[in-house]
Design an enzyme around this catalytic site. Sequence first.
Site, PDB file in Angstrom:
ATOM      1  N   SER A   1      -5.205 -24.913 -28.934  1.00  0.00           N
ATOM      2  CA  SER A   1      -6.473 -25.455 -29.460  1.00  0.00           C
ATOM      3  C   SER A   1      -6.816 -24.689 -30.731  1.00  0.00           C
ATOM      4  O   SER A   1      -6.319 -23.575 -30.955  1.00  0.00           O
ATOM      5  CB  SER A   1      -7.569 -25.235 -28.416  1.00  0.00           C
ATOM      6  OG  SER A   1      -8.850 -25.472 -28.952  1.00  0.00           O
TER       7      SER A   1
ATOM      8  N   TYR B   1     -12.410 -19.465 -22.619  1.00  0.00           N
ATOM      9  CA  TYR B   1     -11.482 -20.481 -23.147  1.00  0.00           C
ATOM     10  C   TYR B   1     -10.847 -19.986 -24.451  1.00  0.00           C
ATOM     11  O   TYR B   1      -9.628 -20.072 -24.634  1.00  0.00           O
ATOM     12  CB  TYR B   1     -12.266 -21.772 -23.370  1.00  0.00           C
ATOM     13  CG  TYR B   1     -11.478 -22.959 -23.865  1.00  0.00           C
ATOM     14  CD1 TYR B   1     -10.590 -23.636 -23.024  1.00  0.00           C
ATOM     15  CD2 TYR B   1     -11.655 -23.458 -25.156  1.00  0.00           C
ATOM     16  CE1 TYR B   1      -9.897 -24.757 -23.469  1.00  0.00           C
ATOM     17  CE2 TYR B   1     -10.964 -24.578 -25.608  1.00  0.00           C
ATOM     18  CZ  TYR B   1     -10.086 -25.228 -24.756  1.00  0.00           C
ATOM     19  OH  TYR B   1      -9.399 -26.337 -25.195  1.00  0.00           O
TER      20      TYR B   1
HETATM   21  P1  NAP Z   1      -8.407 -33.670 -19.726  1.00  0.00           P
HETATM   22  O1  NAP Z   1      -8.288 -35.138 -19.883  1.00  0.00           O
HETATM   23  O2  NAP Z   1      -9.520 -33.096 -18.934  1.00  0.00           O
HETATM   24  O3  NAP Z   1      -7.004 -33.140 -19.200  1.00  0.00           O
HETATM   25  C1  NAP Z   1      -6.817 -31.895 -18.614  1.00  0.00           C
HETATM   26  C2  NAP Z   1      -5.771 -32.087 -17.528  1.00  0.00           C
HETATM   27  O4  NAP Z   1      -5.456 -30.816 -16.978  1.00  0.00           O
HETATM   28  C3  NAP Z   1      -6.272 -32.975 -16.401  1.00  0.00           C
HETATM   29  O5  NAP Z   1      -5.325 -34.001 -16.204  1.00  0.00           O
HETATM   30  C4  NAP Z   1      -6.350 -32.059 -15.202  1.00  0.00           C
HETATM   31  O6  NAP Z   1      -5.949 -32.747 -14.017  1.00  0.00           O
HETATM   32  C5  NAP Z   1      -5.344 -30.957 -15.570  1.00  0.00           C
HETATM   33  N1  NAP Z   1      -5.677 -29.685 -14.946  1.00  0.00           N
HETATM   34  C6  NAP Z   1      -6.836 -28.983 -15.069  1.00  0.00           C
HETATM   35  N2  NAP Z   1      -6.777 -27.884 -14.319  1.00  0.00           N
HETATM   36  C7  NAP Z   1      -5.560 -27.869 -13.717  1.00  0.00           C
HETATM   37  C8  NAP Z   1      -4.903 -27.015 -12.814  1.00  0.00           C
HETATM   38  N3  NAP Z   1      -5.484 -25.885 -12.365  1.00  0.00           N
HETATM   39  N4  NAP Z   1      -3.657 -27.328 -12.398  1.00  0.00           N
HETATM   40  C9  NAP Z   1      -3.053 -28.455 -12.840  1.00  0.00           C
HETATM   41  N5  NAP Z   1      -3.613 -29.311 -13.701  1.00  0.00           N
HETATM   42  C10 NAP Z   1      -4.863 -29.031 -14.120  1.00  0.00           C
HETATM   43  O7  NAP Z   1      -8.523 -32.962 -21.157  1.00  0.00           O
HETATM   44  P2  NAP Z   1      -7.594 -32.984 -22.462  1.00  0.00           P
HETATM   45  O8  NAP Z   1      -8.526 -32.912 -23.597  1.00  0.00           O
HETATM   46  O9  NAP Z   1      -6.554 -34.040 -22.399  1.00  0.00           O
HETATM   47  O10 NAP Z   1      -6.902 -31.541 -22.341  1.00  0.00           O
HETATM   48  C11 NAP Z   1      -5.516 -31.334 -22.485  1.00  0.00           C
HETATM   49  C12 NAP Z   1      -5.292 -30.015 -23.233  1.00  0.00           C
HETATM   50  O11 NAP Z   1      -5.764 -30.159 -24.572  1.00  0.00           O
HETATM   51  C13 NAP Z   1      -6.030 -28.811 -22.639  1.00  0.00           C
HETATM   52  O12 NAP Z   1      -5.184 -27.693 -22.607  1.00  0.00           O
HETATM   53  C14 NAP Z   1      -7.173 -28.590 -23.612  1.00  0.00           C
HETATM   54  O13 NAP Z   1      -7.592 -27.254 -23.646  1.00  0.00           O
HETATM   55  C15 NAP Z   1      -6.501 -28.997 -24.907  1.00  0.00           C
HETATM   56  N6  NAP Z   1      -7.430 -29.324 -25.982  1.00  0.00           N
HETATM   57  C16 NAP Z   1      -8.395 -30.283 -25.802  1.00  0.00           C
HETATM   58  C17 NAP Z   1      -9.294 -30.552 -26.841  1.00  0.00           C
HETATM   59  C18 NAP Z   1     -10.360 -31.602 -26.720  1.00  0.00           C
HETATM   60  O14 NAP Z   1     -11.278 -31.638 -27.571  1.00  0.00           O
HETATM   61  N7  NAP Z   1     -10.294 -32.519 -25.757  1.00  0.00           N
HETATM   62  C19 NAP Z   1      -9.184 -29.838 -28.046  1.00  0.00           C
HETATM   63  C20 NAP Z   1      -8.179 -28.895 -28.194  1.00  0.00           C
HETATM   64  C21 NAP Z   1      -7.313 -28.642 -27.147  1.00  0.00           C
HETATM   65  P3  NAP Z   1      -6.535 -32.335 -12.576  1.00  0.00           P
HETATM   66  O15 NAP Z   1      -8.013 -32.155 -12.764  1.00  0.00           O
HETATM   67  O16 NAP Z   1      -6.172 -33.486 -11.711  1.00  0.00           O
HETATM   68  O17 NAP Z   1      -5.825 -31.089 -12.198  1.00  0.00           O
END
Ligand code: NAP
Length: 258
Positions: A143, A156
């Site tokens: 990120s 985070y």
């Molecule tokens: P998201 O839709 O909430 O996806 C996160 C995924 O991680 C979910 O499918 C969740 O599934 C899984 N997860 C969470 N805790 C877990 C655990 N303990 N074990 C296994 N799986 C787990 O959010 P996203 O934005 O796509 O996030 C994906 C990545 O992008 C993350 O690393 C996030 O930090 C990064 N990111 C996001 C943003 C943003 O603005 N959205 C910006 C920069 C970086 P379950 O709940 O079913 O486990």
Amino acid sequence: MTGDEVTANLMGKHVVITGGGSGVGAALARSFAARDARLTLLGRRLAPLEEIAAETGATALACDVTDADAVQAALEQARAQKGSVAVAIANAGAAPSKPFSRMDLSDFESALSVNLSGVFNLWQASLPDMKTLGWGRMIAIASTAGLKGYPYVAGYCAAKHGVIGLTRALAQELGRSGITVNALCPGFIDTPLLERSIKTIVSSTGMSEEDAANSLLAGNPQGRLIQPEEVAEAALYLAGPAAVSINGSALPITGGEI
Ligand code: NAP
């Protein structure tokens, strides 16, 4: 590099994606499936994983990435079905927010556990396969929070900075192994995680949803949310033959925020 060459490179390769049931993880699954990779998706909830698996031909396995033994066991099962892991994409993450003064150690450790130890667990469980293959791609969805600070998400930010340190260290350590290790550093992406962040801002400040979303966009010179597919395309590039010399990088996908 033509589309055909990228396809040839990924065709049949076993790609494991954590957090593959939503947001960026689902986009990654669709993009790699379109290149004929063989997929395994991990996450805690089986239902969303199974939905994406039905679309992409992936194997869906319920697994908490914070549990090293569970990740080892899931990869054993995945390997038995789809062969050695060639590409390990550590995407699972969570960004709960709280002022530092109200955080306790368990809040901090929980942020480190999913966002940093989860990456360690996936990559460590995948390494023997990549060594056997003499080729591998470790990719973390880090990120901008790994490159700069943001208020109210100290755990985070600490974790994501840690992911970049881990990436750089492994790139040095594995340099001659045929394995590359890289991190992608997107700004705010249009996913369920961001929707939850906006709801938290609304409930803690009384702002409208629109104002809360705009406050997050203020730092992005392009003034737009990044789409999950843009992150998936960058991961395809890192996994493809054109990126053989890209190792230890932390690539911002930010519209110029960084
Ligand atoms: P998201 O839709 O909430 O996806 C996160 C995924 O991680 C979910 O499918 C969740 O599934 C899984 N997860 C969470 N805790 C877990 C655990 N303990 N074990 C296994 N799986 C787990 O959010 P996203 O934005 O796509 O996030 C994906 C990545 O992008 C993350 O690393 C996030 O930090 C990064 N990111 C996001 C943003 C943003 O603005 N959205 C910006 C920069 C970086 P379950 O709940 O079913 O486990």
